[in-house]
Design a protein around this motif. Structure first.
Motif, short mmCIF file in Angstrom:
data_model
loop_
_atom_site.label_atom_id
_atom_site.label_comp_id
_atom_site.label_asym_id
_atom_site.label_seq_id
_atom_site.Cartn_x
_atom_site.Cartn_y
_atom_site.Cartn_z
N ARG A 79 0.84 -1.21 0.00
CA ARG A 79 0.00 0.00 0.00
C ARG A 79 0.87 1.25 0.00
O ARG A 79 2.00 1.23 0.45
CB ARG A 79 -0.91 0.01 1.23
CG ARG A 79 -1.99 -1.04 1.11
CD ARG A 79 -2.93 -1.01 2.25
NE ARG A 79 -3.45 0.34 2.49
CZ ARG A 79 -4.41 0.61 3.33
NH1 ARG A 79 -4.95 -0.35 4.03
NH2 ARG A 79 -4.83 1.84 3.51
N THR A 80 0.31 2.31 -0.52
CA THR A 80 0.98 3.62 -0.49
C THR A 80 0.26 4.48 0.53
O THR A 80 -0.80 4.11 1.05
CB THR A 80 0.92 4.29 -1.88
OG1 THR A 80 -0.44 4.46 -2.26
CG2 THR A 80 1.65 3.45 -2.92
N HIS A 81 0.82 5.66 0.80
CA HIS A 81 0.17 6.57 1.74
C HIS A 81 -1.21 6.98 1.18
O HIS A 81 -1.37 7.16 -0.03
CB HIS A 81 1.02 7.81 1.98
CG HIS A 81 2.18 7.54 2.89
ND1 HIS A 81 3.44 7.28 2.42
CD2 HIS A 81 2.26 7.48 4.24
CE1 HIS A 81 4.25 7.07 3.44
NE2 HIS A 81 3.56 7.18 4.55
N MET A 82 -2.15 7.11 2.07
CA MET A 82 -3.51 7.51 1.72
C MET A 82 -3.48 8.87 1.01
O MET A 82 -2.71 9.75 1.37
CB MET A 82 -4.32 7.62 3.02
CG MET A 82 -5.77 7.98 2.83
SD MET A 82 -6.64 8.17 4.42
CE MET A 82 -6.44 6.55 5.15
N LEU A 83 -4.34 9.02 0.01
CA LEU A 83 -4.44 10.31 -0.67
C LEU A 83 -5.22 11.29 0.21
O LEU A 83 -6.12 10.89 0.97
CB LEU A 83 -5.15 10.15 -2.02
CG LEU A 83 -4.44 9.26 -3.05
CD1 LEU A 83 -5.26 9.18 -4.33
CD2 LEU A 83 -3.04 9.77 -3.32
N ALA A 84 -4.89 12.55 0.09
CA ALA A 84 -5.56 13.60 0.87
C ALA A 84 -7.06 13.57 0.62
O ALA A 84 -7.87 13.77 1.54
CB ALA A 84 -4.97 14.97 0.54
N GLY A 85 -7.47 13.31 -0.63
CA GLY A 85 -8.89 13.25 -0.95
C GLY A 85 -9.61 12.11 -0.26
O GLY A 85 -10.76 12.24 0.15
N LYS A 86 -8.94 10.97 -0.11
CA LYS A 86 -9.55 9.85 0.60
C LYS A 86 -9.72 10.17 2.07
O LYS A 86 -10.76 9.87 2.67
CB LYS A 86 -8.71 8.58 0.44
CG LYS A 86 -9.34 7.38 1.13
CD LYS A 86 -8.60 6.10 0.89
CE LYS A 86 -9.29 4.95 1.60
NZ LYS A 86 -8.60 3.69 1.38
N PHE A 87 -8.71 10.80 2.67
CA PHE A 87 -8.82 11.20 4.07
C PHE A 87 -10.02 12.15 4.25
O PHE A 87 -10.84 11.96 5.16
CB PHE A 87 -7.53 11.88 4.54
CG PHE A 87 -7.57 12.35 5.96
CD1 PHE A 87 -7.26 11.49 7.00
CD2 PHE A 87 -7.91 13.66 6.26
CE1 PHE A 87 -7.30 11.92 8.32
CE2 PHE A 87 -7.96 14.11 7.57
CZ PHE A 87 -7.65 13.23 8.60
N ALA A 88 -10.13 13.15 3.37
CA ALA A 88 -11.25 14.10 3.45
C ALA A 88 -12.58 13.37 3.26
O ALA A 88 -13.57 13.70 3.94
CB ALA A 88 -11.08 15.21 2.42
N ALA A 89 -12.63 12.38 2.38
CA ALA A 89 -13.86 11.61 2.15
C ALA A 89 -14.25 10.81 3.39
O ALA A 89 -15.44 10.68 3.71
CB ALA A 89 -13.69 10.68 0.95
N ILE A 90 -13.26 10.28 4.09
CA ILE A 90 -13.55 9.55 5.34
C ILE A 90 -14.19 10.49 6.35
O ILE A 90 -15.20 10.14 6.98
CB ILE A 90 -12.26 8.92 5.91
CG1 ILE A 90 -11.79 7.76 5.02
CG2 ILE A 90 -12.47 8.44 7.36
CD1 ILE A 90 -10.40 7.25 5.34
N ILE A 91 -13.63 11.67 6.48
CA ILE A 91 -14.19 12.65 7.43
C ILE A 91 -15.61 13.04 7.00
O ILE A 91 -16.52 13.14 7.84
CB ILE A 91 -13.28 13.89 7.56
CG1 ILE A 91 -11.88 13.50 8.03
CG2 ILE A 91 -13.91 14.92 8.48
CD1 ILE A 91 -11.81 12.77 9.36
N ARG A 92 -15.82 13.26 5.69
CA ARG A 92 -17.17 13.59 5.21
C ARG A 92 -18.15 12.46 5.52
O ARG A 92 -19.28 12.71 5.93
CB ARG A 92 -17.15 13.85 3.70
CG ARG A 92 -16.78 15.26 3.31
CD ARG A 92 -17.11 15.56 1.86
NE ARG A 92 -16.54 14.60 0.92
CZ ARG A 92 -15.30 14.65 0.44
NH1 ARG A 92 -14.49 15.63 0.81
NH2 ARG A 92 -14.88 13.74 -0.41
N LYS A 93 -17.73 11.21 5.34
CA LYS A 93 -18.60 10.05 5.62
C LYS A 93 -18.97 10.02 7.10
O LYS A 93 -20.13 9.80 7.46
CB LYS A 93 -17.88 8.76 5.22
CG LYS A 93 -18.69 7.52 5.44
CD LYS A 93 -19.82 7.43 4.46
CE LYS A 93 -20.51 6.08 4.56
NZ LYS A 93 -21.71 6.03 3.73
N VAL A 94 -18.00 10.26 7.96
CA VAL A 94 -18.27 10.30 9.40
C VAL A 94 -19.28 11.40 9.70
O VAL A 94 -20.21 11.22 10.49
CB VAL A 94 -16.98 10.50 10.22
CG1 VAL A 94 -17.28 10.76 11.68
CG2 VAL A 94 -16.06 9.29 10.07
#
Length: 170
Positions: A79-94
């Motif tokens: 795996r590579t480091h998480m993309l900034a967009g994926k991190f933001a999407a996780i926060i939006r989902k929460v």
């Protein structure tokens, strides 16, 4: 270095963390703590929000909102480091299920699954070499009455030495 904010500060809010990530969604997001980056397989394992009420050591009532983001610092095959967009999407989902206050105090809980979880505050995101870097700084204990007194002293020193001293110190 192409800095989003050239004066990184620690203890930013969730909103100040997410704001610069919106235009950097395709870049890897690398958190650093204890002098090293998180491993490429890190996970956001939990996001929680709380409202706290307390009495500080000076018997003053305190109340604040705080958001905790838990990072599990693990290596996972290829795996590579998480993309900034994926991190933001996780926060939006929460935020679809849990009310997140963008101005709330932000605390990161980090562990590799072996060592005990440690608490950190975040510095302003910085872009360097096509990577979004966020420095996590250990969250130290503090004395709120002392912190308020020091802030008042700093304000008085800055104010009383200025042309507006009659307004401030009079």
């Amino acid at each position: 270095m192409n800095a989003i904010d050239k004066t990184p500060s620690s203890d930013i809010s969730l909103g100040l963390l997410l704001e610069p990530l919106t235009g950097s969604g395709d870049l890897p997001l690398v958190f650093r703590y204890d002098g090293r980056p998180v491993k490429p397989g890190y996970h956001v394992t939990e996001v929680k929000a709380g409202q706290f009420s307390a009495l500080d050591c000076g018997a003053n009532p305190e109340a604040w909102a705080e958001i905790f983001i838990q990072l599990w610092d693990v290596e996972e095959g290829g795996r590579t480091h998480m993309l900034a967009g994926k991190f933001a999407a996780i926060i939006r989902k929460v935020s679809e299920h849990v009310q997140l206050d963008g101005s709330a105090k932000l605390t990161f809980e980090v562990s590799d699954g072996v060592q005990p979880m440690q608490l950190y505050c975040a510095s302003t995101p910085v872009i360097s070499d096509a990577v979004v870097h966020i420095e996590l700084v250990p969250r130290a204990a503090s004395c709120k009455p002392r912190d308020r007194w020091l802030a008042e002293q700093a304000h008085a020193a800055g104010c009383c030495g200025s042309a507006n001293s009659a307004k401030c110190c009079g």
